[in-house]
Design an enzyme around this catalytic site. Sequence first.
Site, PDB file in Angstrom:
ATOM      1  N   GLU A 168       0.862  -1.200   0.000  1.00 37.84           N
ATOM      2  CA  GLU A 168       0.000   0.000   0.000  1.00 37.84           C
ATOM      3  C   GLU A 168       0.888   1.237   0.000  1.00 37.84           C
ATOM      4  O   GLU A 168       2.005   1.219   0.512  1.00 37.84           O
ATOM      5  CB  GLU A 168      -0.967  -0.035   1.190  1.00 37.84           C
ATOM      6  CG  GLU A 168      -0.350  -0.297   2.553  1.00 37.84           C
ATOM      7  CD  GLU A 168       0.192   0.932   3.222  1.00 37.84           C
ATOM      8  OE1 GLU A 168      -0.103   2.043   2.718  1.00 37.84           O
ATOM      9  OE2 GLU A 168       0.923   0.788   4.213  1.00 37.84           O
ATOM     10  N   LYS A 222       8.021  -1.023  -2.790  1.00 41.75           N
ATOM     11  CA  LYS A 222       7.500  -0.279  -1.640  1.00 41.75           C
ATOM     12  C   LYS A 222       8.627   0.361  -0.830  1.00 41.75           C
ATOM     13  O   LYS A 222       8.591   1.554  -0.499  1.00 41.75           O
ATOM     14  CB  LYS A 222       6.674  -1.230  -0.768  1.00 41.75           C
ATOM     15  CG  LYS A 222       6.306  -0.697   0.583  1.00 41.75           C
ATOM     16  CD  LYS A 222       5.310   0.437   0.492  1.00 41.75           C
ATOM     17  CE  LYS A 222       5.254   1.221   1.768  1.00 41.75           C
ATOM     18  NZ  LYS A 222       3.981   1.545   2.246  1.00 41.75           N
ATOM     19  N   ALA A 270      11.372  21.932   3.060  1.00 46.07           N
ATOM     20  CA  ALA A 270      12.441  21.833   4.058  1.00 46.07           C
ATOM     21  C   ALA A 270      11.854  22.099   5.438  1.00 46.07           C
ATOM     22  O   ALA A 270      10.831  22.747   5.574  1.00 46.07           O
ATOM     23  CB  ALA A 270      13.529  22.849   3.738  1.00 46.07           C
ATOM     24  N   CYS A 278       6.595   5.137   8.925  1.00 48.72           N
ATOM     25  CA  CYS A 278       6.956   4.472   7.664  1.00 48.72           C
ATOM     26  C   CYS A 278       8.308   4.899   7.098  1.00 48.72           C
ATOM     27  O   CYS A 278       9.195   4.069   6.920  1.00 48.72           O
ATOM     28  CB  CYS A 278       5.863   4.725   6.636  1.00 48.72           C
ATOM     29  SG  CYS A 278       4.255   4.212   7.227  1.00 48.72           S
TER      30      CYS A 278
HETATM   31  C1  UGA Z   1       4.481   7.533   3.752  1.00 49.59           C
HETATM   32  C2  UGA Z   1       4.406   7.554   2.220  1.00 49.59           C
HETATM   33  O1  UGA Z   1       4.256   8.903   1.763  1.00 49.59           O
HETATM   34  C3  UGA Z   1       3.232   6.700   1.722  1.00 49.59           C
HETATM   35  O2  UGA Z   1       3.231   6.659   0.304  1.00 49.59           O
HETATM   36  C4  UGA Z   1       3.373   5.281   2.290  1.00 49.59           C
HETATM   37  O3  UGA Z   1       2.279   4.451   1.913  1.00 49.59           O
HETATM   38  C5  UGA Z   1       3.406   5.348   3.805  1.00 49.59           C
HETATM   39  O4  UGA Z   1       4.527   6.170   4.209  1.00 49.59           O
HETATM   40  C6  UGA Z   1       3.570   3.943   4.315  1.00 49.59           C
HETATM   41  O5  UGA Z   1       4.603   3.331   4.063  1.00 49.59           O
HETATM   42  O6  UGA Z   1       2.608   3.382   4.888  1.00 49.59           O
HETATM   43  P1  UGA Z   1       3.209   8.836   5.708  1.00 49.59           P
HETATM   44  O7  UGA Z   1       4.120   8.132   6.661  1.00 49.59           O
HETATM   45  O8  UGA Z   1       1.760   8.889   6.006  1.00 49.59           O
HETATM   46  O9  UGA Z   1       3.307   8.179   4.240  1.00 49.59           O
HETATM   47  O10 UGA Z   1       3.728  10.321   5.627  1.00 49.59           O
HETATM   48  P2  UGA Z   1       4.306  11.286   4.506  1.00 49.59           P
HETATM   49  O11 UGA Z   1       3.230  12.132   3.972  1.00 49.59           O
HETATM   50  O12 UGA Z   1       5.135  10.539   3.541  1.00 49.59           O
HETATM   51  O13 UGA Z   1       5.253  12.216   5.396  1.00 49.59           O
HETATM   52  C7  UGA Z   1       6.355  11.627   6.098  1.00 49.59           C
HETATM   53  C8  UGA Z   1       7.136  12.664   6.841  1.00 49.59           C
HETATM   54  O14 UGA Z   1       7.855  13.494   5.937  1.00 49.59           O
HETATM   55  C9  UGA Z   1       6.309  13.613   7.705  1.00 49.59           C
HETATM   56  O15 UGA Z   1       6.964  13.775   8.947  1.00 49.59           O
HETATM   57  C10 UGA Z   1       6.320  14.918   6.939  1.00 49.59           C
HETATM   58  O16 UGA Z   1       6.197  16.040   7.769  1.00 49.59           O
HETATM   59  C11 UGA Z   1       7.694  14.862   6.279  1.00 49.59           C
HETATM   60  N1  UGA Z   1       7.798  15.664   5.042  1.00 49.59           N
HETATM   61  C12 UGA Z   1       7.027  15.379   3.957  1.00 49.59           C
HETATM   62  C13 UGA Z   1       8.718  16.693   4.984  1.00 49.59           C
HETATM   63  O17 UGA Z   1       9.457  16.977   5.950  1.00 49.59           O
HETATM   64  N2  UGA Z   1       8.838  17.429   3.815  1.00 49.59           N
HETATM   65  C14 UGA Z   1       8.072  17.161   2.727  1.00 49.59           C
HETATM   66  O18 UGA Z   1       8.231  17.849   1.700  1.00 49.59           O
HETATM   67  C15 UGA Z   1       7.144  16.116   2.806  1.00 49.59           C
END
Ligand code: UGA
Length: 464
Positions: A168, A222, A270, A278
């Site tokens: 997923e 994944k 940033a 994840c």
């Molecule tokens: C992530 C992946 O985006 C999903 O595609 C995947 O299915 C999921 O892990 C999983 O393996 O189940 P998620 O953990 O919900 O999803 O969160 P993200 O939206 O990816 O964000 C992860 C972290 O990165 C957050 O702490 C967010 O604040 C940070 N982030 C995100 C940044 O610091 N900068 C960005 O530009 C984007």
Amino acid sequence: MRRTKMRRTDPGGITSNQILGIFGTGYAGLVTSVCFAELGHTVTAIDKDHDVVARLSDGTPTIHEPGLQELLTGNLESGRLRFTTKAEDAVVGSDIVFLCVGTPPRADGRADLCQVEEVARTIAPLLDGYKLIVEKSTVPARTAYWVDWTIRRLAGPNREFDVASNPEFLREGTAVQDFLKPDRIVIGADTERARSRLLDLYRKGFHCPIVATSVTTAELIKQTANAFLATKISFINMVSDLCEELGVDVATVARGVGLDPRIGSHFLNAGLGFGGSCLPKDLNALITVAEDNGVDVAMLREVERINTARVERLLAKVDRALWVLPQKVIGVLGVAFKQDTDDIRGAPSLGIIPRLHSAGAIVRVYDPAAAQNIQKLYPPNDRLAYVASAVEAARGADALVILTDWDEFRSLDLGGIRSLMRTPIIVDGRNLFEPARMRAAGFEYHSLGRGEATLRTVPRRVPV
Ligand code: UGA
């Protein structure tokens, strides 16, 4: 409990109503269960925790996820969805069994696969005719091999089954939408029978590319996806540090490079870096798999190191802004690892709040959804309070520190907040505001990588 198979068959002869058993009701398991039921399948979801099953059966979501409540209620009422603690209810009579149990990180950073192994052992003696067993939990490459091995060892010679992988890509906060409108579906199967069953499951209701491949390839897709997203974030955070030195705004640099479709604008924000259950775990798991196989992944180690250093960078900014911390009142806005979730796993707040507290500050924490979760780890005391609003966190504060990118914080009444604070200092770990606007609003505003130097600005370092 044995179920009667009542199937709908569409005009093309494709079976559209499948009977699904789903192990695990965490983020992936619950969203998968509710969404498959919404698509017309009959779903039995299993969890060992009686309280969780009781709450879900009652229509109360156990996680904060937009859109989940309506789908949960509707599908419980339609009878297509039910929750149980009994494994046989999810296995006997079902066509496909999904493994959505947790794979939390162990102390050494590797994924803990105990729950996956336990489900494999549980399923084995319950097999009643051919069963497709599908790994959806995020697992290191080659885990399906061990699931297959475990079931084969325990199920007896005449039991027919295949193990497949269907990872997923749900993001917390948009998981329901991500499930129902995915950008791709990955199906990893090593037999024609398993592949065609999974393709059948996704034939109706989905309009996106399907990548049909081998089981191990699907597992690796994944992990690679999450490691790449993590790499993008650490890359822009490294550039952000350089931006600070050169007096350049990282947000503009990110926009300037992100408009190139080969680079893309997503995941170039940033700030405090990536958290959650994840990205950190999958990055680490990929490093482990690679190193176990003798592949040099120093680059990924660096991605991890840059991310860990973000917390220190923010704390240094707090120190610089406040000089001495004992008895300073610090309002913390946001503890969730990102907006729209109550999840604090891997959140930078877990590293920052105890450090502010042990430095002697008086800490007041506000989060729109996740405060209850962090309170369980750090109960309130005479220098740590959980408050009901951003306004309460700001009242009498020497500084506000922003740790999560909630929209609610973006739309704060800045004038009102400033008038409540003892000193109008904001240290923003998520770069939510324009520095010039914050200065105009009367704040001393510290963010990450947001320089505004011009040709007339004296360089911080003169080249020799
Ligand atoms: C992530 C992946 O985006 C999903 O595609 C995947 O299915 C999921 O892990 C999983 O393996 O189940 P998620 O953990 O919900 O999803 O969160 P993200 O939206 O990816 O964000 C992860 C972290 O990165 C957050 O702490 C967010 O604040 C940070 N982030 C995100 C940044 O610091 N900068 C960005 O530009 C984007």
